[in-house]
Design an enzyme around this catalytic site. Structure first.
Site, PDB file in Angstrom:
ATOM      1  N   ARG A  62       0.836  -1.212   0.000  1.00  0.00           N
ATOM      2  CA  ARG A  62       0.000   0.000   0.000  1.00  0.00           C
ATOM      3  C   ARG A  62       0.869   1.260   0.000  1.00  0.00           C
ATOM      4  O   ARG A  62       0.428   2.339  -0.373  1.00  0.00           O
ATOM      5  CB  ARG A  62      -0.974  -0.023   1.188  1.00  0.00           C
ATOM      6  CG  ARG A  62      -1.905   1.183   1.269  1.00  0.00           C
ATOM      7  CD  ARG A  62      -3.177   0.923   2.075  1.00  0.00           C
ATOM      8  NE  ARG A  62      -2.944   0.174   3.295  1.00  0.00           N
ATOM      9  CZ  ARG A  62      -2.428   0.669   4.415  1.00  0.00           C
ATOM     10  NH1 ARG A  62      -2.088   1.949   4.491  1.00  0.00           N
ATOM     11  NH2 ARG A  62      -2.233  -0.094   5.477  1.00  0.00           N
ATOM     12  N   TYR A 122     -16.874  15.920 -15.895  1.00  0.00           N
ATOM     13  CA  TYR A 122     -17.269  14.509 -15.975  1.00  0.00           C
ATOM     14  C   TYR A 122     -18.346  14.260 -14.900  1.00  0.00           C
ATOM     15  O   TYR A 122     -18.211  14.742 -13.765  1.00  0.00           O
ATOM     16  CB  TYR A 122     -16.013  13.674 -15.716  1.00  0.00           C
ATOM     17  CG  TYR A 122     -16.198  12.196 -15.742  1.00  0.00           C
ATOM     18  CD1 TYR A 122     -16.441  11.526 -16.932  1.00  0.00           C
ATOM     19  CD2 TYR A 122     -16.097  11.449 -14.570  1.00  0.00           C
ATOM     20  CE1 TYR A 122     -16.591  10.157 -16.956  1.00  0.00           C
ATOM     21  CE2 TYR A 122     -16.232  10.073 -14.589  1.00  0.00           C
ATOM     22  CZ  TYR A 122     -16.488   9.433 -15.782  1.00  0.00           C
ATOM     23  OH  TYR A 122     -16.622   8.074 -15.793  1.00  0.00           O
ATOM     24  N   ASP A 195      -8.118  18.159 -14.597  1.00  0.00           N
ATOM     25  CA  ASP A 195      -8.350  16.782 -15.029  1.00  0.00           C
ATOM     26  C   ASP A 195      -8.029  16.728 -16.518  1.00  0.00           C
ATOM     27  O   ASP A 195      -8.757  17.249 -17.348  1.00  0.00           O
ATOM     28  CB  ASP A 195      -9.810  16.395 -14.753  1.00  0.00           C
ATOM     29  CG  ASP A 195     -10.126  14.965 -15.199  1.00  0.00           C
ATOM     30  OD1 ASP A 195      -9.394  14.420 -16.051  1.00  0.00           O
ATOM     31  OD2 ASP A 195     -11.128  14.408 -14.710  1.00  0.00           O
ATOM     32  N   LYS A 220      -8.582   5.643 -19.576  1.00  0.00           N
ATOM     33  CA  LYS A 220      -8.871   6.186 -20.897  1.00  0.00           C
ATOM     34  C   LYS A 220      -7.603   6.139 -21.773  1.00  0.00           C
ATOM     35  O   LYS A 220      -7.096   5.081 -22.014  1.00  0.00           O
ATOM     36  CB  LYS A 220      -9.430   7.609 -20.750  1.00  0.00           C
ATOM     37  CG  LYS A 220     -10.510   7.736 -19.656  1.00  0.00           C
ATOM     38  CD  LYS A 220     -11.783   6.971 -19.959  1.00  0.00           C
ATOM     39  CE  LYS A 220     -12.731   6.890 -18.774  1.00  0.00           C
ATOM     40  NZ  LYS A 220     -13.124   8.133 -18.180  1.00  0.00           N
TER      41      LYS A 220
HETATM   42  C1  LIG Z   1     -13.442   8.500 -16.868  1.00  0.00           C
HETATM   43  C2  LIG Z   1     -13.145   9.824 -16.318  1.00  0.00           C
HETATM   44  C3  LIG Z   1     -12.948  10.006 -14.944  1.00  0.00           C
HETATM   45  C4  LIG Z   1     -13.092   8.886 -13.949  1.00  0.00           C
HETATM   46  O1  LIG Z   1     -12.144   7.894 -14.159  1.00  0.00           O
HETATM   47  P1  LIG Z   1     -12.353   6.364 -13.725  1.00  0.00           P
HETATM   48  O2  LIG Z   1     -11.088   5.713 -14.143  1.00  0.00           O
HETATM   49  O3  LIG Z   1     -13.575   5.866 -14.438  1.00  0.00           O
HETATM   50  O4  LIG Z   1     -12.561   6.351 -12.251  1.00  0.00           O
HETATM   51  C5  LIG Z   1     -12.636  11.277 -14.508  1.00  0.00           C
HETATM   52  N1  LIG Z   1     -12.545  12.310 -15.356  1.00  0.00           N
HETATM   53  C6  LIG Z   1     -12.741  12.172 -16.683  1.00  0.00           C
HETATM   54  C7  LIG Z   1     -12.611  13.354 -17.564  1.00  0.00           C
HETATM   55  C8  LIG Z   1     -13.051  10.925 -17.204  1.00  0.00           C
HETATM   56  O5  LIG Z   1     -13.260  10.793 -18.526  1.00  0.00           O
END
Ligand SMILES: *Cc1c(COP(=O)(O)O)cnc(C)c1O
Length: 411
Positions: A62, A122, A195, A220
């Site tokens: 961890r 998101y 983000d 992604k």
């Molecule tokens: C998918 C996504 C998230 C969340 O990510 P996870 O891996 O599904 O927890 C956050 N911000 C954006 C812009 C995303 O496309």
């Protein structure tokens, strides 16, 4: 450290210990191995004590893992950060990033005074802000981050200490001016969290523009192959050591070594994939914009896009690989018929994969809003969001063309 397994142990015992803990081989592995270990051994109790004391060195999974560290290292470099911390998902990464950004300088305890957040984040991020942060009494203020006058007014009125934005919004693909936001955030003594999932460091690197923290859903583009979940936070020195790592140890949403290896492998082709996906998106957007069945195309690379000039300047010639569009007939039946007619493009709820994917905000990200609330945000019921993959652009366009033909034939 205990001796190597000895032959006077019984078979039962040797099945447990034999073969383990060999010295690393002379021929070093070319690629980082997947370290599947929960614990680490040192030559002596004294060495273990020193490893605990320094915070360097591996003691427990961890706290850190060499496969995960390799990923953190490459992402720190990719984003021009000082360090990075990997998490089990993008949401876990965002949670920790917001807590770290809201930790007063010199402290190791989050104490957020207020969060100024883009209005079209998101969906799960908006829910995180409302259901966790606002629910604990932390003011969460929504704002159109493309409107710098509105940002100035909101900062003056609410005095937030955390700003949260995405460079390209979802699903309208509006583009924010990260440098301008960073300047304002800094002047207000706040920290800007970006983000960067949709853009990746290939399109823009927010830390180089003055942002304090960058977050990715590695599920992604970074992973890129629709086969793993993960998240990563990259930041400046003090935030990484004093808060992010500390919070990840305590909250425990750490990335596992198998996932880290998949993402690490994905990153090796990130630049190639991203360039191909951006080029494909440009071709697809240009083609869609000329089609009579389409009412509007949202893509920062089109001159008609409201922030086209900003994107052209800030994104180094790439415009991301997302394209949204409104079907002219914006009823549910046409929308469903269009999606069901696609043969190549997959109706999967994600983005950034090598595969081209479509979603409809009406039934996914924005399904919990009323039709009026959607309209107020400019999201029509006939809207499609396309994440363009690395396939041949001609095949993607042919698939879209056939699906548009199918809705016309049924009209
Ligand atoms: C998918 C996504 C998230 C969340 O990510 P996870 O891996 O599904 O927890 C956050 N911000 C954006 C812009 C995303 O496309």
């Amino acid at each position: 450290m205990p001796e190597q397994p000895t032959s006077n142990w019984s078979l039962l015992t040797r099945l447990i210990h034999e073969g383990e803990r060999a010295q690393p081989p002379d021929g070093r592995p070319t690629a980082t191995p997947i370290y599947t270990t929960a614990t680490y051994l040192y030559e002596s109790a004294e060495a273990l004590d020193a490893a605990f004391a320094s915070g360097e060195g591996y003691v427990y999974s961890r706290y850190g893992n060499p496969t995960v560290s390799a990923l953190e290292r490459v992402m720190a470099v990719a984003e021009s950060g000082v360090g990075a911390v990997a998490f089990a998902s993008g949401m876990a990464a965002l949670h920790a990033a917001i807590l770290a950004a809201g930790t007063p300088r010199g402290s190791t305890h989050p104490r957020i005074r207020g969060i100024l957040a883009a209005r079209d984040l998101y969906g799960a991020t908006t829910n995180l802000l409302n259901e966790f942060f606002a629910a604990q009494g932390i003011p969460v203020i929504g704002c159109d981050m493309c409107d710098l006058a509105a940002v100035d007014a909101a900062i003056a009125e609410h005095k937030p200490d955390v700003l949260l934005a995405e460079q390209i919004s979802n699903p309208l693909l509006k583009v924010v001016d990260v440098a301008a936001l960073a300047q304002r955030s800094k002047a207000a003594g706040a920290r800007l969290v970006v983000d960067s999932t949709m853009t990746t460091p290939i399109v823009q690197r927010p830390l180089t523009l003055g942002a304090d923290v960058v977050v990715h859903s590695a599920t992604k583009y970074l992973g890129g192959h629709a086969d793993t979940s993960g998240g990563i936070v990259v930041a400046r020195a003090s935030l990484v050591r004093d808060t992010l790592r500390r919070y990840s140890k305590l909250l425990g949403g750490v990335l596992g070594p198998f996932e880290a290896q998949l993402i690490l492998r994905g990153i090796k082709t990130l630049a190639l994939r991203m360039r191909q996906q951006c080029a494909n998106a440009a071709a697809v957007a240009t083609w869609l914009a000329a089609r009579p069945e389409i009412a509007r195309v949202y893509y920062p690379g089109l001159p008609s896009h409201p922030q086209h000039n900003l994107a052209a300047e800030a994104f180094g010639g790439l415009f991301g690989a997302m394209v949204s569009f409104d079907l002219r007939d914006d009823d549910r039946t046409t929308l469903f018929r269009f999606i069901d007619s696609l043969q190549l493009i997959l109706p999967a709820t994600s983005l950034g994969d090598i595969y081209s994917l479509v979603t409809a905000p009406l039934i996914s990200s924005h399904r919990d809003l009323t039709a009026e609330e959607r309209a107020e945000r400019g999201i029509g019921d006939g809207m499609i969001r396309l994440s363009v993959g690395i396939e041949d652009a001609n095949d993607i366009i042919a698939d879209l063309c056939a699906a548009l033909g199918a809705i016309q034939a049924n009209a």
